[in-house]
Each structure stands twice: as structure tokens, then as C-alpha cells.
Write a protein that holds these residues in place. Sequence first.
Motif, PDB file in Angstrom:
ATOM      1  N   ASP A 158       0.801  -1.224   0.000  1.00  0.00           N
ATOM      2  CA  ASP A 158       0.000   0.000   0.000  1.00  0.00           C
ATOM      3  C   ASP A 158       0.836   1.276   0.000  1.00  0.00           C
ATOM      4  O   ASP A 158       0.284   2.368  -0.016  1.00  0.00           O
ATOM      5  CB  ASP A 158      -0.932   0.014   1.224  1.00  0.00           C
ATOM      6  CG  ASP A 158      -2.091  -0.939   1.031  1.00  0.00           C
ATOM      7  OD1 ASP A 158      -2.506  -1.122  -0.137  1.00  0.00           O
ATOM      8  OD2 ASP A 158      -2.573  -1.500   2.031  1.00  0.00           O
ATOM      9  N   VAL A 159       2.161   1.156   0.062  1.00  0.00           N
ATOM     10  CA  VAL A 159       2.993   2.353   0.172  1.00  0.00           C
ATOM     11  C   VAL A 159       3.262   2.925  -1.227  1.00  0.00           C
ATOM     12  O   VAL A 159       3.904   2.285  -2.053  1.00  0.00           O
ATOM     13  CB  VAL A 159       4.309   2.049   0.901  1.00  0.00           C
ATOM     14  CG1 VAL A 159       5.225   3.275   0.894  1.00  0.00           C
ATOM     15  CG2 VAL A 159       4.028   1.606   2.336  1.00  0.00           C
ATOM     16  N   SER A 160       2.728   4.119  -1.484  1.00  0.00           N
ATOM     17  CA  SER A 160       2.912   4.756  -2.786  1.00  0.00           C
ATOM     18  C   SER A 160       4.177   5.599  -2.831  1.00  0.00           C
ATOM     19  O   SER A 160       4.826   5.702  -3.867  1.00  0.00           O
ATOM     20  CB  SER A 160       1.726   5.670  -3.104  1.00  0.00           C
ATOM     21  OG  SER A 160       0.502   5.012  -2.914  1.00  0.00           O
ATOM     22  N   HIS A 161       4.490   6.258  -1.717  1.00  0.00           N
ATOM     23  CA  HIS A 161       5.654   7.144  -1.679  1.00  0.00           C
ATOM     24  C   HIS A 161       6.311   7.072  -0.304  1.00  0.00           C
ATOM     25  O   HIS A 161       5.631   6.812   0.696  1.00  0.00           O
ATOM     26  CB  HIS A 161       5.251   8.589  -1.962  1.00  0.00           C
ATOM     27  CG  HIS A 161       4.629   8.776  -3.310  1.00  0.00           C
ATOM     28  ND1 HIS A 161       5.357   8.720  -4.470  1.00  0.00           N
ATOM     29  CD2 HIS A 161       3.340   8.978  -3.670  1.00  0.00           C
ATOM     30  CE1 HIS A 161       4.542   8.891  -5.498  1.00  0.00           C
ATOM     31  NE2 HIS A 161       3.315   9.047  -5.051  1.00  0.00           N
ATOM     32  N   VAL A 162       7.614   7.372  -0.282  1.00  0.00           N
ATOM     33  CA  VAL A 162       8.342   7.434   0.986  1.00  0.00           C
ATOM     34  C   VAL A 162       9.243   8.668   0.982  1.00  0.00           C
ATOM     35  O   VAL A 162      10.015   8.884   0.047  1.00  0.00           O
ATOM     36  CB  VAL A 162       9.213   6.173   1.202  1.00  0.00           C
ATOM     37  CG1 VAL A 162      10.072   6.335   2.452  1.00  0.00           C
ATOM     38  CG2 VAL A 162       8.342   4.932   1.326  1.00  0.00           C
ATOM     39  N   ASP A 163       9.103   9.489   2.012  1.00  0.00           N
ATOM     40  CA  ASP A 163      10.020  10.607   2.243  1.00  0.00           C
ATOM     41  C   ASP A 163      10.968  10.191   3.359  1.00  0.00           C
ATOM     42  O   ASP A 163      10.517   9.668   4.381  1.00  0.00           O
ATOM     43  CB  ASP A 163       9.282  11.861   2.722  1.00  0.00           C
ATOM     44  CG  ASP A 163       8.160  12.282   1.784  1.00  0.00           C
ATOM     45  OD1 ASP A 163       8.264  12.006   0.585  1.00  0.00           O
ATOM     46  OD2 ASP A 163       7.183  12.891   2.276  1.00  0.00           O
ATOM     47  N   ALA A 164      12.250  10.458   3.166  1.00  0.00           N
ATOM     48  CA  ALA A 164      13.228  10.182   4.226  1.00  0.00           C
ATOM     49  C   ALA A 164      14.099  11.415   4.395  1.00  0.00           C
ATOM     50  O   ALA A 164      14.509  12.015   3.400  1.00  0.00           O
ATOM     51  CB  ALA A 164      14.086   8.979   3.855  1.00  0.00           C
ATOM     52  N   SER A 165      14.337  11.791   5.632  1.00  0.00           N
ATOM     53  CA  SER A 165      15.208  12.951   5.840  1.00  0.00           C
ATOM     54  C   SER A 165      16.073  12.759   7.075  1.00  0.00           C
ATOM     55  O   SER A 165      15.723  12.009   7.991  1.00  0.00           O
ATOM     56  CB  SER A 165      14.379  14.231   5.976  1.00  0.00           C
ATOM     57  OG  SER A 165      13.626  14.197   7.163  1.00  0.00           O
ATOM     58  N   LEU A 166      17.202  13.409   7.049  1.00  0.00           N
ATOM     59  CA  LEU A 166      18.123  13.382   8.183  1.00  0.00           C
ATOM     60  C   LEU A 166      18.702  14.781   8.364  1.00  0.00           C
ATOM     61  O   LEU A 166      19.370  15.301   7.467  1.00  0.00           O
ATOM     62  CB  LEU A 166      19.254  12.377   7.932  1.00  0.00           C
ATOM     63  CG  LEU A 166      20.338  12.306   9.011  1.00  0.00           C
ATOM     64  CD1 LEU A 166      19.764  11.891  10.357  1.00  0.00           C
ATOM     65  CD2 LEU A 166      21.458  11.357   8.588  1.00  0.00           C
ATOM     66  N   LEU A 167      18.389  15.391   9.510  1.00  0.00           N
ATOM     67  CA  LEU A 167      18.968  16.689   9.857  1.00  0.00           C
ATOM     68  C   LEU A 167      20.030  16.459  10.919  1.00  0.00           C
ATOM     69  O   LEU A 167      19.820  15.686  11.846  1.00  0.00           O
ATOM     70  CB  LEU A 167      17.902  17.631  10.422  1.00  0.00           C
ATOM     71  CG  LEU A 167      16.661  17.891   9.570  1.00  0.00           C
ATOM     72  CD1 LEU A 167      15.707  18.825  10.314  1.00  0.00           C
ATOM     73  CD2 LEU A 167      17.059  18.506   8.249  1.00  0.00           C
ATOM     74  N   GLN A 168      21.147  17.144  10.780  1.00  0.00           N
ATOM     75  CA  GLN A 168      22.218  17.013  11.759  1.00  0.00           C
ATOM     76  C   GLN A 168      22.795  18.392  12.053  1.00  0.00           C
ATOM     77  O   GLN A 168      22.952  19.200  11.131  1.00  0.00           O
ATOM     78  CB  GLN A 168      23.345  16.135  11.200  1.00  0.00           C
ATOM     79  CG  GLN A 168      22.876  14.778  10.720  1.00  0.00           C
ATOM     80  CD  GLN A 168      23.573  14.376   9.424  1.00  0.00           C
ATOM     81  OE1 GLN A 168      24.663  13.840   9.462  1.00  0.00           O
ATOM     82  NE2 GLN A 168      22.978  14.670   8.297  1.00  0.00           N
ATOM     83  N   VAL A 169      23.098  18.613  13.319  1.00  0.00           N
ATOM     84  CA  VAL A 169      23.638  19.909  13.723  1.00  0.00           C
ATOM     85  C   VAL A 169      24.773  19.692  14.718  1.00  0.00           C
ATOM     86  O   VAL A 169      24.705  18.808  15.576  1.00  0.00           O
ATOM     87  CB  VAL A 169      22.553  20.793  14.392  1.00  0.00           C
ATOM     88  CG1 VAL A 169      23.142  22.127  14.847  1.00  0.00           C
ATOM     89  CG2 VAL A 169      21.385  21.031  13.448  1.00  0.00           C
ATOM     90  N   LYS A 170      25.809  20.505  14.569  1.00  0.00           N
ATOM     91  CA  LYS A 170      26.904  20.519  15.554  1.00  0.00           C
ATOM     92  C   LYS A 170      27.197  21.974  15.883  1.00  0.00           C
ATOM     93  O   LYS A 170      27.525  22.751  14.988  1.00  0.00           O
ATOM     94  CB  LYS A 170      28.132  19.837  14.962  1.00  0.00           C
ATOM     95  CG  LYS A 170      29.328  19.774  15.881  1.00  0.00           C
ATOM     96  CD  LYS A 170      30.382  18.917  15.194  1.00  0.00           C
ATOM     97  CE  LYS A 170      31.730  19.037  15.795  1.00  0.00           C
ATOM     98  NZ  LYS A 170      32.687  18.212  15.035  1.00  0.00           N
ATOM     99  N   GLU A 171      27.023  22.316  17.160  1.00  0.00           N
ATOM    100  CA  GLU A 171      27.230  23.699  17.591  1.00  0.00           C
ATOM    101  C   GLU A 171      28.504  23.791  18.431  1.00  0.00           C
ATOM    102  O   GLU A 171      28.654  23.045  19.396  1.00  0.00           O
ATOM    103  CB  GLU A 171      26.098  24.149  18.524  1.00  0.00           C
ATOM    104  CG  GLU A 171      24.736  24.274  17.915  1.00  0.00           C
ATOM    105  CD  GLU A 171      23.689  24.624  18.988  1.00  0.00           C
ATOM    106  OE1 GLU A 171      22.548  24.852  18.607  1.00  0.00           O
ATOM    107  OE2 GLU A 171      24.025  24.641  20.197  1.00  0.00           O
ATOM    108  N   CYS A 172      29.367  24.735  18.087  1.00  0.00           N
ATOM    109  CA  CYS A 172      30.520  25.048  18.934  1.00  0.00           C
ATOM    110  C   CYS A 172      30.367  26.489  19.385  1.00  0.00           C
ATOM    111  O   CYS A 172      30.087  27.364  18.559  1.00  0.00           O
ATOM    112  CB  CYS A 172      31.820  24.922  18.148  1.00  0.00           C
ATOM    113  SG  CYS A 172      32.059  23.299  17.441  1.00  0.00           S
ATOM    114  N   LYS A 173      30.561  26.714  20.678  1.00  0.00           N
ATOM    115  CA  LYS A 173      30.311  28.053  21.193  1.00  0.00           C
ATOM    116  C   LYS A 173      31.382  28.446  22.204  1.00  0.00           C
ATOM    117  O   LYS A 173      31.748  27.660  23.062  1.00  0.00           O
ATOM    118  CB  LYS A 173      28.926  28.079  21.853  1.00  0.00           C
ATOM    119  CG  LYS A 173      28.516  29.439  22.301  1.00  0.00           C
ATOM    120  CD  LYS A 173      27.102  29.541  22.887  1.00  0.00           C
ATOM    121  CE  LYS A 173      26.064  28.607  22.427  1.00  0.00           C
ATOM    122  NZ  LYS A 173      24.696  29.160  22.538  1.00  0.00           N
TER     123      LYS A 173
END
Lengths: 505, 484
Positions: A158-173
Motif C-alpha cells: 500500500d505504500v505509494s511514496h516514501v520521504d526520508a530525511s536526516l537533519l544534523q547539527v553541531k554547535e561550537c560556542k
Amino acid sequence: MEQNQAAGEIDPEFTAYPLRDLADAALATARQLGASHADFRAERIRGQQIGLSDGNLETQFDSDDLGLAVRVIVDGTWGFASAVDLTTAAAARAAKEAVDVARVAAAINSEPIELADEPAHGEVTWLSAYQVDPFGISVADKIALLGEWSGRLLAADDVSHVDASLLQVKECKFYTDGVTTALQQRVRLHPELTAVAVGADGRFETMRTLAPPAGRGYEYLTGTGWDFDAELAEIPGLLTAKLAAPSVQAGRYDLVIDPSNLFLTIHESIGHATELDRALGYEAAYAGTSFATFDKLGSLQYGSPVMHVTGDRTAEHGLATIGYDDEGVAGQSWDLIAGGVLTGYQLDRRIARLTGLGRSNGCAFADSPGHMPIQRMANVSLQPAADGPSTSELIAGVTDGIYVVGDKSWSIDMQRYNFQFTGQRFFRIKNGQLAGQLRDVAYQATTTDFWNAMEAVGGPQTYVLGGAFNCGKGQPGQVAPVSHGCPSVVMRGIRILNTVEEAGA
Amino acid sequence: MSSQFPAGQPNSAQPASAQSVLSPQAAVERALAAAKCDDCVVIADEGSSANLRWAGNSLTTNGVSHSRQLTVIAISRSGDQARVGVVSRAGLRDDQIAELVAEAEHAAADASPAEDAQPLLTPHAAGPAGVAWDSPPAATEIGVFAGFARDLGNAFEVAAGGGRKLYGFAEHQLASSYVGTSSGVRLRNDQPTGRLELNAKSADLARSAWAGLGTADFSDVDVAGLEAGLAERLGWAARSLELPAGRYETLLPPTALADLMIYMYWSAGAKDALDGRTVFSKPGGGTRVGEQLASLPLALRSDPLASGLRCSPFVVAHASSRDSSVFDNGLPRGRTDWIADGCLTALTQTRHTAELSGLPVTPAIDNLILAAPGATGSTADLVSRTSRGLLLTCLWYIREVDPQTLLLTGLTRDGVYLVENGEVTGAVNNFRFNESPVSMLSRITEAGSTVPTLPREWSDYFTRAAMPPVRVEGFNMSSVSQAS
């Protein structure tokens, strides 16, 4: 080329900048020009976004933000300026600019700025808890993993479409105000997959992973902290059942709400409502105010007696967790609501001083070197009952209700009274048992009615730390990540809407 | 996890003088010259901004900031396939440009083939430029508020004298974008964006009124006039009534209509419509382009050259996504009708989705204009022609509830008024609404003349809009909000 950097080490490319020299130049210039307070920040924020559509690479974007900021108080008025060049000349220029801004602004400022005291912490470093720096993993490996996961879902009928995402963040302060100098680094990521089913009649439904964004490293995608194999395996079946599910009948129901949904309701109806800058009216024209006004501290019956909510900067893997805020205040944990009564707020140094509440609890943050710190949300979490029931035990206590799982749509008014949420999936509860899914469900309530209708909270075995990358506040707009932990809960008599009827169909 | 770190550690990697001295144009050329990949796009963004914020008749925060960002899009081709790597960095030193290009090329080598692959545009097919490539940089600074801040200070005094409190925000930004490609495109746009939000409240914060506007340079802002208008609206609230939830004949002022139309515009991507996932999908496949949506002959369009709403006349795409393609950098953006005579005529497209859909290439544009041909009259004129209905000030916290119908939820804010027999007769409680802007189009029964407006909800992202006030039949106020 990526440098493979061992976890537990602050990014050497960041520490290679002459951070102390920059700070010295800025703070000395600010003092020379008459500032009674000055603080300096230098930041490097790396981001990487990868998006696949039906297994094909759609988005790959690497960002790398670098800059410095100077904040001053001159004659009781704030001044702020930032710069992109990490040079002593640019730092001194920014300090002068900040003083100039304060002098322009002084003409229309009638509230002298004073800051609550904070102990001097000296020179400190702090790193968030992670094992594998995601910026040390090749993009090819990440695309391959997301592609393989997408393929598993696409293989289902039944799966017509698939969205996949990966957000990554690295903060130096790097922060210094002269008495506290903090060098900090934290890492977070958010993997997400959504399966879409399109029926022959044009009706469509989606089912998204519940894996929360986390203050973890790449190990989160390879078995630490979440079981993606198990979650991906059940999504096609859940989606098929949702497509075939009956539309909900609007009315009042008892709800069992899963942590994967409740975290966002906590965020909107407790997290923002207990920001004292809001409650005092400083956000009145934009984010709004709060029904939980300062005069109600210690008396407002926010929720039922089983409600215990904390704020913290200390939860391991929390998205708002950090050693020191952007005013040099050390991370803490404190009560916001105890026994259902409002007992605390989130504070920065100015608001803490203004209201006589003593020390700040460390909620001043800017989302980038180009922005001035504002009061931002701590991890705000609902505590479980020490020997509390499991989710299925909570469901067993409901005869006619709905079990709500996963977050989706959200909206709340400018005083945090009236809210409406949807979810990923809704299960009918009949006589203590789950009885299939429902479609087109939204729940709507007024904050204090809702939390006072909370009959029971689950035990620690139901507790999940959820969260979001994208909490917006302030003008100019700033974005902050924040986590919310909670157990499963039982709510009695909550208004359920049918969203198709709401659309007038 | 706190520990001491050694004081005075050497920071010797870069000399303190290392910085950017190259102009944005020269940085683009240097990056393109360093590229070894098959195709390359380089975007330089230079920005400056200044802002003032106030609450309770006093300034709260302020600031000025500058930004500079270089984005390199490396494209590696083999046959019909193209692999893309995008790396964007702020605060880049001149001696790091070649390194940035190498990082993008490395990312391209790592990538899988891009679905939206297209040839880059030739200089002939690209453009037109917003401003000349070589003209000097534009910038803003805190001085842009010199006259405005004085007027605001005066307005604080007037408001305080009348028992009112003023809240709000003023921001001025100048953003210059330089797009260069290995195919010879060199295009630049300078975009000024200014906005003012002014909110007046009664001393007890129980009554609230709002006004907002977009401006290119703050020279045209009449603070005293805005404050007087808000004082009048707070006066309307002297009589207050409680009304229950329900479907009401409702007058939406231009800002409220703008927020609903903008969300619909953002949901009008051709790819998702083709995939069967939006309100603009046709059951069984294809899109709803060609369908009648509005009962009045409404026109919804974008036009980069629209007076007072000018925006970039070419595509600037830092990354590919569902609705944008890095291959389209420099693609001309011309006047586009999304809805004409009430009929859906176009969806937002990349060249890739236009091929998939067989529809014209109509990229998204940064302004939105709705007009009813021949319609005249202001919000006040619509009020005078209303026997009983609600007049809204603006909408808030708008979120999608159901993509199938594009059902949106949100709140009314800063003033809901009851209109009876052509006059405002009092202020009403706020409501949570549940409405679809698409189905609402067929229930717009009257429109006034189109005027520039600041979309209250979306002005962080979208400020350039012109809308009429409209009358909507049966606007769904789903429940009462106690918020004031």
C-alpha cells in the motif's frame, strides 16, 4: 574533506580561531566606550540536511555558520551587534556598533536593564553526550542507509511514496563575560521517514516514524537509543489499517495519550506558558503572553494533583541540555508545576532580577551569532509516577476512548488557553482493549481543563524523551531545539473533532 | 560533563588578520575558477539588517547584523545522470574558497544521481537581472530608523497619555544575491525588506488591536496615524460581547486573506500534486489545473515587477527540494497567474516537475496578489454593506490539519468585531477556526479593492502581498478561545 574527530573533543577548527584575543578586543572596546556590562560569543554551527524522495536523493545541503556577537549594557539600555569575520578588528568594531545601537535605543527605553547575579564559573568546557560525530560519517553512507530504509517501506503493497530525511547539527560556542568563560559543543540529529498511501479513490494517508530528534551522535541511527528496524517493520501495516479505518464520530472521549504525542502538547501548553518573559508581556505582540500570569505563582491549579512538571538543562541527550547559557548561567533542574500547582517559571538574568526571583535558571539563548539572546525553553518534562502503570494497564482502565500516538498538527492561542492537536494514529479503546484505528481525529481543549482532566500518569517504563528542532520565538525570529519527556497518561472527557466535518464535507 | 580547559592555549592556526577582502562578485569568480567538476553554480549572499523591538511603551531589544555566505553547488555528470554536492559557508576567508569548492565536489562524488537533473541555463535563457552585476554593494544600518524611532518615542507618549501600551517590532533588511554558473550566467538581485508591526493594548491587556505594513525604507511610515487607528479600534472594544462557536458570515481584512492564500500557494507544488498527496491532486492521477475553485472571477498571481512588491526576477536555489531545483538557478520568473477567472491555472514548478506534469515552467515567486476584477471599496465599505457578521483583524498560529482538503486551523487575534446593520457594534471573544482556503474560495461572495498588506502570520518568511478585504459565507469558528 571531513576530518574524523574523536567524540569528546571540541572541534579543533573552531578552537584554532583566536577566540580569547577576539573576546579581549570586544570587551575592552565596550568598556572603553562606557558599557557597564559586556559579553562576547563566537560560534560555529554546522548543519547537514539530507532528503530522499522514494529512495532518490532530493536534497543534500551542508551549512557552516561562523560569527561573533557582542552584547552590551550602556546607561541601562541593551545594545547588540554581530560580525562574520573572526578578527580582532571585526570584534572591536562590533563592540563599538553595539554601544552605538544602545545609544540610539536609549531615547525610547524606560526600563533600566539590570542582571541577576550568577557565580563566576571561571574557565569551563562542556560537551554533550554522544559517541559518533555525524559530521565524520560520509554523505554516501547516510544516503545509502536512508535509501535502504526507504526501500523497505516502498516494498510494501500500500505504500505509494516514501520521504526520508536526516537533519544534523553541531554547535561550537565560546562565551565570556569576563568572569565565566565557557567553551562548549553539542551535537543533535533528527532522522524521519514518512510512508504515503494513495487510494484508488484519491484519498491519501501518511504514517511517520516516531523516533524523536535527539542530542545524540550517529550511533542513534545504528541501534543506540532507538530500534529503527522494529519501527520500519510495523509502519506499512499501520498505514494499511489507517487507510481502511472508519472516520471518527465527533464527541467527548477518554484519551490515553502516548508520549510520542503528549510531548508536543506539553511544549505548547506548559513549555511556552511558563516562560516568564511571556507571562510578563514582553512577547505580547508576537509569540503572545500566558494565562499563567506572575500573580498566580504558587496558587494556579494548572492540572490535577498527579501533575509534576520540571524544567532542566541537564537531561542526558536532551535537545535543550547545555552546560552554560548565553549569559554564563550554569545548567539547572527545577520544578515548574508540583502537585498540579504552578510553582516556577523559566528565567533569564534580566527577568530573574526584575521579578526578585533570585538567580536565573539559565534560559537565555541565541540561535546564531547574528542574534541577541532571548529567553528560550528548557527541557520541560512531565514526571512519571514512581511505581506507575504501563501503557496497556492505562488502556485497560478505559471503557470508551481513544489511544493517541505520534504528533502531527498543532496550534494554540496567544495566551496558551485553546489548543488543537492531531496525531499519527488513533486507536479506538473499547472495554479496556484496542479495537482498530480511526481516521480524521483531532483533539481540542483549554489548557487548564485538559491538565485537570488528567486522571493518571504512567510509570517510568512508559517515559520517552521526545522533542523538536524547530521551536520558534522572538523577533527577529529565532529557532531552538528542545526536548520534552513524559509518560503515557489518561485524560477523561476530552473533545474530539472530525476533521472532515470541520472542513465542511 | 564539565571540566577545566587549559588557559591560554595557543590559537596559532590562522593569523588574526585573515579575513574576506574579496567582493562577492570576485568570490563567485574565484570559486568558479577553482571548480574542476563538470558544472558548477556559485551563490554569494550578502545581508545586513537592523531591528528595534518594544513592549509596554519601552524599547526591549535591538540589533544590527551582517551576514555573508558562499554556496557552491558542484555537479558531476555522466550521460544523462548528474550528481550534486552543495556546501554553504558563512564567514568564509578568501583563502578557504578553493577548499569549499573541493568539499562540494567531494559531496557530489558521494551523492546518488539527482532526480531533477537538467542542463544549466545559458546566459541567453537566464535572467533578467534585478540590478547590474557590478554595481556597488547595498547595506542597511540602524540609522534607517532615525526618523521612525523619534516618531515611535512620540507615539509612546501619546499612548501612555491615553492609557494604552504599545508593543511591536520594526526590521529592515537588505539582501544581495549573486548567482554565477559555469555556463556563463551572472545575475544579481538586491532585495530590501522592511516591516513594521504595531500592537496597542489597554492597560490591563484585556483589549488588543494590531496594524502592520511592509516598507522598502521606513520613509513612508506614519506612526502617529497607525497609533490613532489602533486607539479607535480599542475604542470599539468598549462594548464587548460573548459569541458562541459556529459558522459566521465573516469579513476578512487583507492581512487575514493573505495568510490563508500564502499557505495555499505554498501547498501548490506540482510534484506533490502529481504524487496524489495534496488538495491539488486529481483523484486517479494528474492535477486539478483547469478546475473552477472560486465562485467570483478571482485572480491570484505573482509578478516580480509588481509596484511596491518587487522581488527577484530569477530563481535563486541554494538546495534542491520538492519545490526547487539547483539546476534552475537563474531561471526567469515572470508574471504568473495561479488562478484566473476563479479557475486554477498553474502550480509552482521546477523545470523537472514541468516535464513530469506537462505543464508550463512556472517557478514560485516571492510575492502574491489576489484581485477581483472591477471590485472597489475598503474594509469599511464592506462593513457598511453588512447586516450581521464578524469583522476580523488578523489570524494567528495557522497550521495544516488535513492535507487532503488543505484544512487549516488557527486563531483570530487582536480584535474580532460584531457588525450589525452596517456598523461595528462591539468586540467579540476570539475563536479557533478550522477552514480550508481552497474550499473558502467558493464561499467568497464579495471583495473590495486590492491593497498592499503585511501577512501577520507569515511575515517572517513572506512580506510582499496585496489582497482585498473579502466577505466569506459560513467561516468555520470551531471553538471559543479565552485569549485576549
